[in-house]
Design a protein around this motif. Structure first.
Motif, PDB file in Angstrom:
ATOM      1  N   UNK A 140      11.596  29.243  42.276  1.00  0.00           N
ATOM      2  CA  UNK A 140      11.604  29.829  40.937  1.00  0.00           C
ATOM      3  C   UNK A 140      11.064  28.833  39.908  1.00  0.00           C
ATOM      4  N   UNK A 141      10.344  29.295  38.896  1.00  0.00           N
ATOM      5  CA  UNK A 141       9.829  28.376  37.871  1.00  0.00           C
ATOM      6  C   UNK A 141      10.971  27.812  37.029  1.00  0.00           C
ATOM      7  N   UNK A 142      10.976  26.509  36.772  1.00  0.00           N
ATOM      8  CA  UNK A 142      12.012  25.942  35.910  1.00  0.00           C
ATOM      9  C   UNK A 142      11.792  26.350  34.453  1.00  0.00           C
ATOM     10  N   UNK A 143      12.791  26.094  33.639  1.00  0.00           N
ATOM     11  CA  UNK A 143      12.700  26.359  32.199  1.00  0.00           C
ATOM     12  C   UNK A 143      12.607  25.018  31.475  1.00  0.00           C
ATOM     13  N   UNK A 167      15.492  22.721  33.090  1.00  0.00           N
ATOM     14  CA  UNK A 167      16.580  23.468  33.724  1.00  0.00           C
ATOM     15  C   UNK A 167      16.049  24.075  35.021  1.00  0.00           C
ATOM     16  N   UNK A 168      16.612  23.654  36.151  1.00  0.00           N
ATOM     17  CA  UNK A 168      16.251  24.174  37.464  1.00  0.00           C
ATOM     18  C   UNK A 168      17.372  25.078  37.965  1.00  0.00           C
ATOM     19  N   UNK A 169      17.026  26.076  38.774  1.00  0.00           N
ATOM     20  CA  UNK A 169      18.019  27.028  39.240  1.00  0.00           C
ATOM     21  C   UNK A 169      17.514  27.681  40.522  1.00  0.00           C
ATOM     22  N   UNK A 170      18.419  28.293  41.264  1.00  0.00           N
ATOM     23  CA  UNK A 170      18.052  29.088  42.425  1.00  0.00           C
ATOM     24  C   UNK A 170      18.120  30.572  42.056  1.00  0.00           C
ATOM     25  N   UNK A 171      17.614  31.424  42.951  1.00  0.00           N
ATOM     26  CA  UNK A 171      17.545  32.851  42.606  1.00  0.00           C
ATOM     27  C   UNK A 171      18.912  33.515  42.540  1.00  0.00           C
ATOM     28  N   UNK A 172      19.966  32.800  42.959  1.00  0.00           N
ATOM     29  CA  UNK A 172      21.310  33.336  42.774  1.00  0.00           C
ATOM     30  C   UNK A 172      21.671  33.508  41.314  1.00  0.00           C
ATOM     31  N   UNK A 173      20.974  32.787  40.421  1.00  0.00           N
ATOM     32  CA  UNK A 173      21.205  32.918  38.978  1.00  0.00           C
ATOM     33  C   UNK A 173      20.562  34.200  38.461  1.00  0.00           C
TER      34      UNK A 173
END
Length: 268
Positions: free
Chosen positions: A157-160, A201-207
Motif C-alpha cells: 500500500x502507498x504510504x501517507x 505513515x506506513x500501514x497494512x491493508x488491514x487498516x
C-alpha cells in the motif's frame, strides 16, 4: 446402564477436547509472544536520538499473524524502517514472516541499498517457498542528517506523507512485484525529501480494508482525512488516533485481518 455408559463416554471426550483446546491456546499464546518479541516494542526506542521519532503497532486478527514492522539504525546517520504483510494467516504466515524479516534485516545491515535488499531477499524467499506464500513490503532508509529517504515498494500500500504544514497525501509511485512471488524480479529504488517536522505513515491493508457490520470498508479516503486532521500529533498519538477511529468505524464487527502501522517523524 447403556445410557450411563454413553453419558460417561461423552463426558470423558468433552474433558479431553477441553484439555486439548487449552493446550493449543497456550501454545498459540507462546507463539504470539515469540512473534512480538522480535519486533521493537519499547518506546522511545532511541531515547538519545533527537533527530527523529518513530512508533509502530500491530494488532493481529488471530493469536499470531503475518504482518510485521521493523526499524533499526544503520551506523550513526541512517535509519531503516519497514512494514510488510505476508499472505495467509495463523502459524504458517507467522513462520514465513519471521524468515522474511530476518532475511531483510540481515541484507540491510550488510550495507545494501533498499532495491538491492529486496532483489536479493526475493531470490532467497522464492528458492525455499514450497507453500506459495508471498510478502508485500515497503522499506525506506532515512538519512538522518539530510532528510533524504531512499525507498523501495514490493507491491505494498502507498504510504501517507504528512507535511509540517498539515497537508497529507499518498505517496503514489509505481510499486514493484511482491516478494517471493516470482524469481528474477529487479526492484527499483526511489527517493523523497522530508523537511523538518514531516512524517511518513506506513500501514497494512488491514487498516483500509477494516469493515463494519454492513461490509463497508474503512477506505483510503477516510484514512487520509483523519491523518490530515491529526497531522500535528506525535507519532504515537497519531497511530493511536487511527486505531481509535477504526474501532469506532468497525463497531461490533469482527476483525478479519491484521492491523499494523508505523509512523516516523524527521525533526532535522
Amino acid at each position: 446402564a447403556l445410557s450411563g455408559d454413553i453419558n460417561a463416554t461423552v463426558a470423558t471426550l468433552k474433558r479431553y477436547i477441553a484439555e486439548a483446546a487449552a493446550r493449543i491456546d497456550q501454545e498459540l499464546e507462546y507463539a504470539r509472544e515469540i512473534q512480538l518479541s522480535v519486533m521493537p516494542r519499547v518506546y522511545p526506542p532511541f531515547p538519545n536520538r533527537k533527530e527523529f521519532d518513530i512508533y509502530a503497532t500491530m494488532c493481529a486478527a488471530k493469536e499470531v499473524g503475518g504482518d510485521f514492522y521493523d526499524f533499526y539504525l544503520l551506523g550513526e546517520n541512517r535509519l531503516a524502517f519497514l512494514i510488510a504483510d505476508v499472505s495467509g494467516k495463523g502459524i504458517p504466515a507467522a513462520m514465513f514472516m519471521m524468515t522474511a524479516r530476518t532475511l531483510i534485516k540481515s541484507l540491510a545491515e550488510s550495507g545494501l541499498e533498499p532495491d538491492e535488499v529486496f532483489t536479493r531477499a526475493n531470490e532467497q524467499l522464492c528458492a525455499d517457498n514450497d507453500t506459495g506464500m508471498f510478502v508485500t513490503a515497503w522499506m525506506g532508509i532515512l538519512d538522518l542528517t539530510s532528510g533524504h529517504v531512499r525507498f523501495v515498494n514490493g507491491g505494498h500500500n502507498p504510504p501517507v506523507i504528512l507535511r509540517g504544514g498539515g497537508e497529507a497525501s499518498f505517496l503514489r509511485t509505481r510499486p514493484g512485484f511482491v516478494l517471493a512471488g516470482m524469481e528474477g524480479v529487479e526492484y527499483r529504488k526511489e527517493t523523497l525529501k522530508l523537511a523538518p517536522g514531516d512524517k511518513i505513515y506506513l500501514y497494512t491493508d488491514g487498516v483500509t480494508e477494516a469493515m463494519d457490520s454492513s461490509q463497508t470498508l474503512y477506505g483510503e479516503k477516510r484514512l487520509l482525512a483523519l491523518l490530515e486532521t491529526k497531522s500535528r500529533l506525535e507519532v504515537q498519538q497519531l497511530c493511536q488516533a487511527v486505531l481509535e477511529d477504526i474501532d469506532r468505524f468497525v463497531g461490533t464487527a469482527s476483525q478479519f485481518d491484521d492491523i499494523t502501522m508505523l509512523a516516523l517523524e524527521w525533526r532535522g
